[in-house]
Write a protein that holds these residues in place. Structure first.
Motif, PDB file in Angstrom:
ATOM      1  N   PHE A  51       0.843  -1.191   0.000  1.00 25.67           N
ATOM      2  CA  PHE A  51       0.000   0.000   0.000  1.00 25.67           C
ATOM      3  C   PHE A  51       0.875   1.236   0.000  1.00 25.67           C
ATOM      4  CE2 PHE A  51      -2.117   3.330   2.650  1.00 25.67           C
ATOM      5  CZ  PHE A  51      -3.048   3.716   1.709  1.00 25.67           C
ATOM      6  N   LEU A  52       0.743   2.062  -1.049  1.00 30.62           N
ATOM      7  CA  LEU A  52       1.504   3.301  -1.196  1.00 30.62           C
ATOM      8  C   LEU A  52       2.976   3.095  -0.862  1.00 30.62           C
ATOM      9  CD1 LEU A  52      -0.958   6.018   0.195  1.00 30.62           C
ATOM     10  CD2 LEU A  52      -0.512   5.380  -2.180  1.00 30.62           C
ATOM     11  N   SER A  53       3.533   1.998  -1.350  1.00 24.10           N
ATOM     12  CA  SER A  53       4.949   1.716  -1.154  1.00 24.10           C
ATOM     13  C   SER A  53       5.789   2.800  -1.800  1.00 24.10           C
ATOM     14  CB  SER A  53       5.281   0.357  -1.783  1.00 24.10           C
ATOM     15  OG  SER A  53       6.664   0.211  -2.000  1.00 24.10           O
ATOM     16  N   THR A  54       6.870   3.207  -1.118  1.00 27.61           N
ATOM     17  CA  THR A  54       7.768   4.204  -1.704  1.00 27.61           C
ATOM     18  C   THR A  54       8.435   3.687  -2.968  1.00 27.61           C
ATOM     19  OG1 THR A  54       9.541   3.431  -0.252  1.00 27.61           O
ATOM     20  CG2 THR A  54       8.257   5.300   0.496  1.00 27.61           C
ATOM     21  N   PHE A  55       8.411   2.368  -3.140  1.00 26.88           N
ATOM     22  CA  PHE A  55       8.992   1.809  -4.359  1.00 26.88           C
ATOM     23  C   PHE A  55       7.963   1.657  -5.464  1.00 26.88           C
ATOM     24  CE2 PHE A  55       9.728  -2.203  -6.748  1.00 26.88           C
ATOM     25  CZ  PHE A  55      10.620  -1.671  -7.653  1.00 26.88           C
ATOM     26  N   SER A  56       6.811   1.047  -5.159  1.00 30.38           N
ATOM     27  CA  SER A  56       5.935   0.676  -6.272  1.00 30.38           C
ATOM     28  C   SER A  56       4.468   1.026  -6.071  1.00 30.38           C
ATOM     29  CB  SER A  56       6.059  -0.832  -6.542  1.00 30.38           C
ATOM     30  OG  SER A  56       5.741  -1.573  -5.381  1.00 30.38           O
ATOM     31  N   GLY A  57       4.118   1.786  -5.029  1.00 28.93           N
ATOM     32  CA  GLY A  57       2.739   2.196  -4.872  1.00 28.93           C
ATOM     33  C   GLY A  57       1.871   1.120  -4.253  1.00 28.93           C
ATOM     34  N   THR A  58       0.629   0.993  -4.745  1.00 23.88           N
ATOM     35  CA  THR A  58      -0.341   0.032  -4.233  1.00 23.88           C
ATOM     36  C   THR A  58      -0.647  -1.007  -5.301  1.00 23.88           C
ATOM     37  OG1 THR A  58      -1.366   1.720  -2.837  1.00 23.88           O
ATOM     38  CG2 THR A  58      -2.685  -0.232  -3.334  1.00 23.88           C
ATOM     39  N   HIS A  59      -0.694  -2.288  -4.888  1.00 23.27           N
ATOM     40  CA  HIS A  59      -1.036  -3.353  -5.832  1.00 23.27           C
ATOM     41  C   HIS A  59      -1.790  -4.462  -5.112  1.00 23.27           C
ATOM     42  CE1 HIS A  59       2.470  -1.477  -7.924  1.00 23.27           C
ATOM     43  NE2 HIS A  59       1.677  -1.651  -8.959  1.00 23.27           N
ATOM     44  N   TYR A  60      -2.749  -5.030  -5.842  1.00 22.76           N
ATOM     45  CA  TYR A  60      -3.525  -6.164  -5.344  1.00 22.76           C
ATOM     46  C   TYR A  60      -2.945  -7.464  -5.886  1.00 22.76           C
ATOM     47  CZ  TYR A  60      -7.397  -3.290  -3.577  1.00 22.76           C
ATOM     48  OH  TYR A  60      -8.170  -2.408  -2.863  1.00 22.76           O
ATOM     49  N   VAL A  61      -3.160  -8.548  -5.135  1.00 21.46           N
ATOM     50  CA  VAL A  61      -2.807  -9.872  -5.644  1.00 21.46           C
ATOM     51  C   VAL A  61      -3.763 -10.230  -6.781  1.00 21.46           C
ATOM     52  CG1 VAL A  61      -1.949 -10.593  -3.393  1.00 21.46           C
ATOM     53  CG2 VAL A  61      -4.299 -11.137  -4.044  1.00 21.46           C
ATOM     54  N   THR A  62      -3.393 -11.222  -7.560  1.00 24.87           N
ATOM     55  CA  THR A  62      -4.204 -11.638  -8.694  1.00 24.87           C
ATOM     56  C   THR A  62      -5.548 -12.202  -8.234  1.00 24.87           C
ATOM     57  OG1 THR A  62      -2.186 -12.228  -9.877  1.00 24.87           O
ATOM     58  CG2 THR A  62      -4.251 -13.113 -10.739  1.00 24.87           C
ATOM     59  N   PRO A  63      -6.660 -11.691  -8.764  1.00 20.04           N
ATOM     60  CA  PRO A  63      -7.947 -12.349  -8.489  1.00 20.04           C
ATOM     61  C   PRO A  63      -7.950 -13.757  -9.095  1.00 20.04           C
ATOM     62  CG  PRO A  63      -8.233 -10.145  -9.440  1.00 20.04           C
ATOM     63  CD  PRO A  63      -6.801 -10.506  -9.598  1.00 20.04           C
ATOM     64  N   ARG A  64      -9.022 -14.488  -8.832  1.00 21.25           N
ATOM     65  CA  ARG A  64      -9.121 -15.840  -9.370  1.00 21.25           C
ATOM     66  C   ARG A  64      -8.855 -15.833 -10.879  1.00 21.25           C
ATOM     67  NH1 ARG A  64     -14.243 -16.952  -8.457  1.00 21.25           N
ATOM     68  NH2 ARG A  64     -13.910 -17.947  -6.420  1.00 21.25           N
ATOM     69  N   ALA A  65      -7.959 -16.717 -11.310  1.00 21.71           N
ATOM     70  CA  ALA A  65      -7.624 -16.830 -12.729  1.00 21.71           C
ATOM     71  C   ALA A  65      -7.651 -18.303 -13.128  1.00 21.71           C
ATOM     72  CB  ALA A  65      -6.240 -16.233 -13.006  1.00 21.71           C
ATOM     73  N   LEU A  66      -8.456 -18.636 -14.107  1.00 23.99           N
ATOM     74  CA  LEU A  66      -8.605 -20.005 -14.599  1.00 23.99           C
ATOM     75  C   LEU A  66      -7.954 -20.118 -15.963  1.00 23.99           C
ATOM     76  CD1 LEU A  66     -12.369 -20.529 -13.677  1.00 23.99           C
ATOM     77  CD2 LEU A  66     -10.359 -21.018 -12.271  1.00 23.99           C
ATOM     78  N   THR A  67      -7.158 -21.183 -16.160  1.00 22.50           N
ATOM     79  CA  THR A  67      -6.409 -21.361 -17.401  1.00 22.50           C
ATOM     80  C   THR A  67      -6.584 -22.779 -17.919  1.00 22.50           C
ATOM     81  OG1 THR A  67      -4.720 -19.787 -16.648  1.00 22.50           O
ATOM     82  CG2 THR A  67      -4.122 -21.228 -18.472  1.00 22.50           C
ATOM     83  N   ALA A  68      -6.768 -22.890 -19.235  1.00 23.59           N
ATOM     84  CA  ALA A  68      -6.771 -24.188 -19.916  1.00 23.59           C
ATOM     85  C   ALA A  68      -5.651 -24.185 -20.941  1.00 23.59           C
ATOM     86  CB  ALA A  68      -8.112 -24.440 -20.592  1.00 23.59           C
ATOM     87  N   GLU A  69      -4.800 -25.209 -20.900  1.00 23.43           N
ATOM     88  CA  GLU A  69      -3.665 -25.305 -21.820  1.00 23.43           C
ATOM     89  C   GLU A  69      -3.676 -26.658 -22.510  1.00 23.43           C
ATOM     90  OE1 GLU A  69       0.673 -24.208 -20.817  1.00 23.43           O
ATOM     91  OE2 GLU A  69       0.649 -26.406 -20.831  1.00 23.43           O
ATOM     92  N   ILE A  70      -3.468 -26.646 -23.797  1.00 24.26           N
ATOM     93  CA  ILE A  70      -3.372 -27.887 -24.565  1.00 24.26           C
ATOM     94  C   ILE A  70      -2.035 -27.886 -25.291  1.00 24.26           C
ATOM     95  CG2 ILE A  70      -4.517 -26.920 -26.621  1.00 24.26           C
ATOM     96  CD1 ILE A  70      -5.798 -29.723 -26.973  1.00 24.26           C
ATOM     97  N   GLY A  71      -1.421 -29.064 -25.375  1.00 23.83           N
ATOM     98  CA  GLY A  71      -0.117 -29.157 -25.998  1.00 23.83           C
ATOM     99  C   GLY A  71       0.027 -30.385 -26.865  1.00 23.83           C
TER     100      GLY A  71
END
Length: 910
Positions: free
Chosen positions: A887-907
């Motif tokens: 929160f309001l870091s002197t280096f990088s400000g404020t950031h949230y963690v990633t919300p739920r993210a669903l991924t499908a990968e085929i190879g």
């Protein structure tokens, strides 16, 4: 440079170029195993199956002996291996081999007639141990192919954060090793890279090109310098020995419109090989935004990597890495940066006209290329020479909004564009020599880094540099001269009467008709390192003895001799390895925006925009560190191994970072010293009935001590007293569990649990009327202790989850300017109780969080032999935890963690 230091470095140089050590060899990261399999009569055995396995990292490879009974495993990460040979009609043979240098390991296998066995198993608990004084973590590709990773655009960073102890997770792919700000270096096939590799500075090496990692969190051996809190040894993938083409084609789609695609191909023969990969990413969440709701965070990235190996003779070979990466991304907005109101006309008069100038639209583009050839000469079975060169360039472009007035924000008073380049070129060489119980390395590295920094900027805040103020001292928009104030019923803000108006800034004030101010800074940083180290194996003892000499010539000059010592002892009856180590290191300044930070506070225009600390105008100086580690490794049976270390680091001239407004323009600062104690722990269950797991955990204190020695812009606690930087974390841990379901059609399942107790959040309002080491303040409301919130916008209060008397802030509705301390709470930040906050002992912190990730996949859906299809489903933060990184870091400000993210990968694999 002191005479004594010059003398030590001269002696080192004289020793390295003496006849006994005339050839030198680079920091190569891989070795090889070669041998011949024979029967009891000495006749060669063709067609025997030879397998190697590291049971902890799960690295494994298999080959077959040729018509001469010969087998060869090139490009092996430095590790101990369990080698097994099987052949019908012969009894299987298993032995342990240790690959700890570029010297080829040449075991010759003599098989006896008997019943064959094809199993490859860990024979004893000792196979899980490494008698090594330096604590490190080995990670093979087999793990990070299945490990759910949080960041699609910084997979290498995510991998190091999850798999290595002592790493604090930060936003935008940053990872902070052992309490220091990003003091990490990579050694990619022997090429040293000490500049920052997070996605707001540079483009990382694509993880698809990586075969294995060794993350050194112990006191570094003498061959490593520069940034050594974490040293990440990277062995890239090679096509050497692949007589049939081997390749993979994968594509994925996930939340936030994230789409990826990659193609890789390895092919070669016994004397040559080529590995090529290309991949791309397009996403709606490239950087971690300052709002949980994702907007203005689009980005894309493309990577091309090619490794070419060629063996000219039995003794001479060369390999070359080629890499190009490009990324383009939006800098995420806050709600405060939407529909920005600013001066559109009349800025030089008494009645400026304000109107909606649109949304902020700041963007970045980074282009990176790297070329690194290495020549290897096997002098004899006991000595190898490596010589390499490299050139790497980062070109960073930062673009402001098309209407620069839209860049106005709560913590940004200026619009700025930047074009910055970092060109790093050099050569490295190393000789490896084995003689009796000694394994000796002697080497040298010379590199030169060309820094060029172009910044164009202008003021966009009509009240930042006001010629006039009202009767209460509030700055007013409009006007260009303090002499205009009286006629408008205002008060002059002229410095001659104690005002703060700075006429130097007036020509560059966009709200008053000003134009761009152009800044150009440049320097060349030259670095020379010479080192010699010896690993001595004497029975159950291992001694690492080394000396390194560094000469640094940048904006300042210095040099230092750096002893390195490590001792380990293997207590074989209890399967225990005890170890201690010490390193003296030269800590070199970060190169990113080094000139701006070192010289900006001496510039009359830039000084007031950088929030320079009064009296701090010096150039950043290299520092020095004394680092101690004490630890052990313990095997429990054949299935569990635990490794732990206590660390203590003292750094004189300790580096941190600050930021230019709300931009991604970060620059280094230098504090008087830091003290960093802590511990790290890792436990592995390599493979138990299809089940494997690891746990990493750590606690690291990052205590920094004023005064600020150099650099531009910083905030600090009470004068003279220690404080915690925002990479300090009391405790974090990652637990990874993986299970291969039995059965022909069965998939594998993976699960992560990441717990973080929370980074320091020093910008959090609080109340303390009695503490000496605090900047909380002691506001009252109706005579009762209260917290002053007037310095925050409604959106900033909302970002932090602040509430007053149970009423939460919203992006458009602020809390009362003053809130009773007993009623001030946060759902996202741990706020110390009234009169308990201490910048060193009890600072505000981000609230503890647990994030859970899961994956399921099948590597051979249709049970093909030569051609296989795979499917993988991944859920990151599947509980959709609402939490902050900072929160309001002197280096990088404020950031949230990633919300739920669903991924499908085929190879498709062949």
């Amino acid at each position: 440079m002191r005479t004594s230091t010059r003398g030590i470095l001269f002696c080192l140089l004289a020793f390295l170029v003496s006849p006994a050590f005339s050839p030198l060899h680079a920091q190569a990261n891989s070795g090889s195993i070669s041998g011949t399999v024979t029967d009891p009569s000495g006749a060669v055995i063709p067609g025997a199956s030879v397998s190697i396995q590291n049971p902890v990292s799960a690295y494994s490879r298999t080959t077959t002996t040729d018509t001469t009974g010969h087998f060869h495993f090139p490009n092996l990460p430095f590790n101990p291996y369990h080698l097994t040979v099987t052949k019908d009609g012969f009894a299987s043979i298993a032995t342990d081999v240790d690959v700890n240098s570029v010297l080829p390991v040449t075991p010759n296998i003599h098989m006896k007639v008997g019943a064959a066995s094809t199993s490859v198993t860990v024979e004893a608990a000792s196979d899980l141990l490494e008698n090594d004084p330096t604590a490190h973590t080995d990670v093979d590709r087999g793990l990070f192919d299945k490990l759910p990773l949080e960041s699609a655009s910084s997979t290498l960073s995510s991998l190091v954060t999850l798999a290595s102890p002592g790493v604090a997770a930060d936003s935008n792919g940053l990872f902070h090793g052992l309490g220091d700000h990003a003091s990490n270096s990579f050694s990619v096939d022997g090429q040293p890279i000490t500049d920052q590799q997070s996605k707001v500075f540079s483009n990382q090496l694509p993880s698809n090109s990586v075969q294995s990692l060794e993350v050194i969190q112990g006191a570094p051996p003498a061959e490593y310098g520069g940034k050594t809190s974490l040293v990440i040894n990277v062995t890239t993938r090679s096509g050497m020995g692949m007589t049939k083409p081997v390749g993979n084609i994968t594509t994925s789609y996930s939340s936030f419109g994230t789409a990826t695609g990659s193609v890789d191909l390895g092919y070669g023969g016994q004397t040559w090989g080529n590995f090529f990969e290309i991949d791309g990413l397009n996403t709606g969440r490239f950087l971690d935004p300052p709002e949980f709701s994702v907007f203005h965070a689009k980005g894309n990235e493309q990577n091309v990597f090619d490794r070419v190996d060629y063996q000219f003779t039995a003794a001479d070979s060369i390999h070359t890495n080629f890499n190009y990466s490009r990324s383009w991304f939006q800098n995420p907005n806050t709600y405060d940066q939407l529909n920005v109101m600013n001066v559109v006309s009349g800025g030089t008069g008494p009645s400026p006209v304000f109107d909606n100038v649109g949304d902020a639209d700041q963007r970045s583009k980074i282009g990176t290329y790297n070329i690194a050839p290495t020549y290897t000469r096997i002098i004899n079975t006991n000595s190898v020479l490596n010589v390499g060169g490299f050139v790497r360039r980062d070109g960073y472009n930062y673009y402001p909004s098309n209407n620069p007035l839209a860049d106005l924000g709560p913590i940004q008073n200026e619009s700025i564009s930047q074009y910055r380049t970092l060109l790093n070129a050099g050569a490295h060489a190393e000789l490896t020599l084995h003689k009796g119980i000694n394994d000796i390395k002697a080497g040298a590295v010379y590199q030169q880094t060309f820094l060029r920094e172009h910044d164009n900027l202008g003021l966009v805040n009509a009240t930042f540099n006001s010629p006039c103020v009202d009767a209460s001292g509030n700055s007013q928009p409009g006007f260009t001269d303090p002499g205009q104030c009286a006629a408008a019923g205002l008060v002059s803000n002229d410095p001659s009467v104690g005002g703060s108006f700075n006429p130097v800034l007036l020509p560059f004030d966009f709200t008053r008709g000003g134009s761009i101010y152009a800044y150009f800074g440049h320097t060349d940083v030259k670095e020379l390192a010479l080192y010699i180290e010896d690993q001595i194996k004497a029975g159950n003892w291992v001694f690492n003895l080394g000396m390194r000499g560094d000469i640094y010539n940048g904006l300042t000059d210095t040099g230092q001799a750096e002893p390195r010592v490590g001792i380990s002892y293997n207590i074989k009856p209890s399967n225990t390895v005890l170890r201690i180590s010490y390193a003296r290191t030269l800590e070199t300044p970060f190169n990113e925006n080094l000139v701006l930070s070192s010289e900006g506070c001496l510039n009359n225009v830039i000084n007031p925009l950088l929030a320079c600390t009064p009296g701090v105008t010096g150039t950043l100086q290299p520092g020095f560190r004394n680092e101690f580690h004490a630890g052990l490794q313990q095997a429990f049976g054949k299935n569990i191994v635990v490794s732990g270390d206590y660390i203590w680091k003292y750094t004189h001239n300790a580096f941190d970072f600050s930021i230019f407004g709300n931009t991604p323009i970060f620059f280094p600062i230098d504090w008087h010293n830091s003290k960093i104690p802590g511990f790290t722990l890792r436990a592995d269950v390599p493979n138990y009935h299809r089940f494997s797991a690891f746990v990493v955990m750590s606690s690291v204190a990052a205590r920094f001590f004023p005064p600020q020695a150099a650099g531009a812009g910083a905030t600090v606690g009470a004068p003279g007293l220690p404080f915690r930087i925002d990479h300090d974390e009391k405790f974090n841990q990652t637990t990874h569990v993986q299970y291969q379901v039995p059965g022909r059609l069965a998939p594998w399942i993976g699960f992560n649990w990441r717990y973080d107790s929370g980074l320091v959040a020093g910008a959090t309002p609080c109340y303390n009327a009695i503490g000496a080491n605090t900047l909380c303040g002691s506001t009252t409301l109706n005579g009762q202790p209260a917290v002053d919130l007037s310095g925050l916008t409604a959106d900033q209060e909302f970002q932090a989850g602040f509430a007053c008397n149970g009423v939460r802030a919203t992006p458009s509705t602020a809390l009362p300017a003053t809130c009773l301390a007993s009623q001030f709470t946060s759902s996202l930040i741990s706020i110390p109780a009234p009169n308990t906050e201490d910048d060193d002992r009890n600072p505000p912190r981000i609230a503890p969080r647990s994030l859970f990730d899961a994956s399921i996949g099948d590597d051979n859906l249709f049970h093909g032999d030569k051609r296989k299809w795979s499917l993988r489903l991944t859920a990151v933060n599947f509980t959709n935890k609402y939490a902050l990184y900072n929160f309001l870091s002197t280096f990088s400000g404020t950031h949230y963690v990633t919300p739920r993210a669903l991924t499908a990968e085929i190879g498709f694999h062949f």
